[in-house]
Motif scaffolding. Structure first.
Motif, PDB file in Angstrom:
ATOM      1  N   HIS A  38       0.845  -1.068  -0.035  1.00 28.26           N
ATOM      2  CA  HIS A  38       0.017  -0.078  -0.064  1.00 28.26           C
ATOM      3  C   HIS A  38       0.839   1.434   0.021  1.00 28.26           C
ATOM      4  O   HIS A  38       0.414   2.152  -0.491  1.00 28.26           O
ATOM      5  CB  HIS A  38      -1.029   0.050   1.124  1.00 28.26           C
ATOM      6  CG  HIS A  38      -0.388   0.189   2.525  1.00 28.26           C
ATOM      7  ND1 HIS A  38      -0.269   1.585   3.136  1.00 28.26           N
ATOM      8  CD2 HIS A  38       0.231  -0.557   3.325  1.00 28.26           C
ATOM      9  CE1 HIS A  38       0.393   1.514   4.375  1.00 28.26           C
ATOM     10  NE2 HIS A  38       0.441  -0.050   4.556  1.00 28.26           N
ATOM     11  N   THR A  87       0.161   4.278  -2.963  1.00 32.65           N
ATOM     12  CA  THR A  87      -0.199   5.606  -2.450  1.00 32.65           C
ATOM     13  C   THR A  87       0.991   6.837  -2.640  1.00 32.65           C
ATOM     14  O   THR A  87       0.664   7.822  -2.364  1.00 32.65           O
ATOM     15  CB  THR A  87      -0.603   5.573  -0.987  1.00 32.65           C
ATOM     16  OG1 THR A  87       0.482   5.059  -0.062  1.00 32.65           O
ATOM     17  CG2 THR A  87      -1.953   4.548  -0.893  1.00 32.65           C
ATOM     18  N   PRO A 106      -3.718  -4.728  -0.622  1.00 31.60           N
ATOM     19  CA  PRO A 106      -2.317  -4.303  -0.730  1.00 31.60           C
ATOM     20  C   PRO A 106      -1.980  -3.694   0.803  1.00 31.60           C
ATOM     21  O   PRO A 106      -0.677  -3.626   1.289  1.00 31.60           O
ATOM     22  CB  PRO A 106      -2.707  -2.865  -1.408  1.00 31.60           C
ATOM     23  CG  PRO A 106      -3.743  -3.098  -2.399  1.00 31.60           C
ATOM     24  CD  PRO A 106      -4.605  -4.098  -1.569  1.00 31.60           C
ATOM     25  N   SER A 107      -3.062  -3.447   1.681  1.00 31.59           N
ATOM     26  CA  SER A 107      -2.429  -3.298   3.126  1.00 31.59           C
ATOM     27  C   SER A 107      -2.087  -4.581   3.811  1.00 31.59           C
ATOM     28  O   SER A 107      -1.690  -4.260   4.744  1.00 31.59           O
ATOM     29  CB  SER A 107      -3.724  -2.545   3.806  1.00 31.59           C
ATOM     30  OG  SER A 107      -4.837  -3.537   3.902  1.00 31.59           O
ATOM     31  N   HIS A 136      -6.656  -6.141  -6.590  1.00 24.52           N
ATOM     32  CA  HIS A 136      -5.378  -5.810  -6.113  1.00 24.52           C
ATOM     33  C   HIS A 136      -4.679  -5.094  -7.292  1.00 24.52           C
ATOM     34  O   HIS A 136      -4.113  -3.985  -7.354  1.00 24.52           O
ATOM     35  CB  HIS A 136      -4.783  -6.707  -5.550  1.00 24.52           C
ATOM     36  CG  HIS A 136      -3.439  -6.472  -5.063  1.00 24.52           C
ATOM     37  ND1 HIS A 136      -2.898  -6.917  -3.477  1.00 24.52           N
ATOM     38  CD2 HIS A 136      -2.093  -5.612  -5.313  1.00 24.52           C
ATOM     39  CE1 HIS A 136      -1.516  -6.265  -3.399  1.00 24.52           C
ATOM     40  NE2 HIS A 136      -1.193  -5.748  -4.562  1.00 24.52           N
TER      41      HIS A 136
END
Length: 282
Positions: free
Chosen positions: A55, A59, A118-119, A177
């Motif tokens: 993540h 981001t 993703p986290s 994802h």
């Protein structure tokens, strides 16, 4: 997170350090880790080592720029050139392989599918050689499973009706994802949306195949690929392209036509791969 490279650099699986006895997904990961030699598999991120959380990359795009620079430097050192399409193509394939591979291993061997958010995934980049992923960590605990799974009653389990439904879940979790990745990566890549999704299709088809090969039953891996990619499910670009192939010596095995190009042919002295979509007939 540090980048001191203190974690040993190996492609072999390590002991899964999370509480395996009480953690169903960790137990599954420990079992499948012993059936493959592609990546170090973990359920945590060590305090030292070149581990990147998925993540963070999606981001903060500077992480991709760092990865591109490291790969470009390696390509120039070893091949004398670093074409932008090759650099982007390698990172594209390497990243998409991570959720596809973890999901394929657990689906094939355990009939369980992690959330693949993703986290809940992290990976380790090699610092001593080509900067491709050499380890992956599955940080979540929830999973999808079948009704007869011995842990189906656990609170972290989401039960689905049958194997077809589980295959659909794996495809949907991977596509979710991949969608987040492509949204973040496309502005940095010279490739269009079709090429990006073709690479995603290659990742899921190939990883299911590999799971069977590494586990000693190639045919079962091919069957799983046919179950997950039984048709073209947009935005993926094709159904499974695995097919029987007779070699020049008469041996019969499995091969597949890639949907995407890795762009290795752009490197000095290189040519297209045998299964490259540029040269392989449909």
């Amino acid at each position: 997170m540090t980048t001191d490279g203190s974690v040993r650099d190996t492609r072999h699986s390590d002991v899964v350090p999370r509480r395996v006895g009480s953690d169903v997904l960790a137990s599954s990961l420990a079992r499948v880790a012993a059936l493959q030699h592609e990546l170090e598999l973990r359920t945590d991120v060590p305090p030292a080592g070149d581990w990147w959380r998925c993540h963070h990359l999606l981001t903060d795009r500077t992480w991709f720029s760092r990865w591109h620079r490291r790969l470009a430097d390696w390509l120039i050192e070893h091949h004398g050139a670093a074409p932008a399409r090759t650099v982007s193509g390698y990172v594209l394939w390497w990243y998409l392989r991570l959720p596809a591979y973890v999901g394929a291993l657990l689906l094939h061997h355990e009939r369980r599918v992690p959330l693949l958010r993703p986290s809940e995934l992290a990976f380790r980049i090699s610092r001593d050689s080509r900067p491709d992923p050499v380890g992956v960590a599955v940080l979540g605990r929830s999973f999808y499973c079948l009704p007869l799974d011995p842990c189906a009653g656990r609170p972290e389990a989401v039960v689905v009706a049958d194997e077809r439904a589980l295959a659909e879940v794996y495809r949907a979790r991977f596509v979710a994802h991949a969608t987040a990745f492509i949204r973040a990566y496309r502005p940095l890549s010279p490739h269009g949306a079709r090429t990006l999704w073709a690479a995603a299709t290659d990742a899921i088809d190939s990883c299911l195949w590999w799971a069977g090969v590494q586990g000693g039953d190639e045919g079962a891996g091919v069957a799983d690929a046919a179950l997950v990619l039984d048709a073209r499910h947009e935005p993926l670009t094709s159904s499974s392209t695995l097919r029987r192939h007779t070699g020049d010596n008469g041996s019969v095995g499995w091969t597949r036509r890639r949907e995407s190009c890795c762009f290795t042919y752009l490197l000095p002295g290189s040519t297209e791969c045998e299964t490259c979509p540029r040269t392989c007939p449909r």
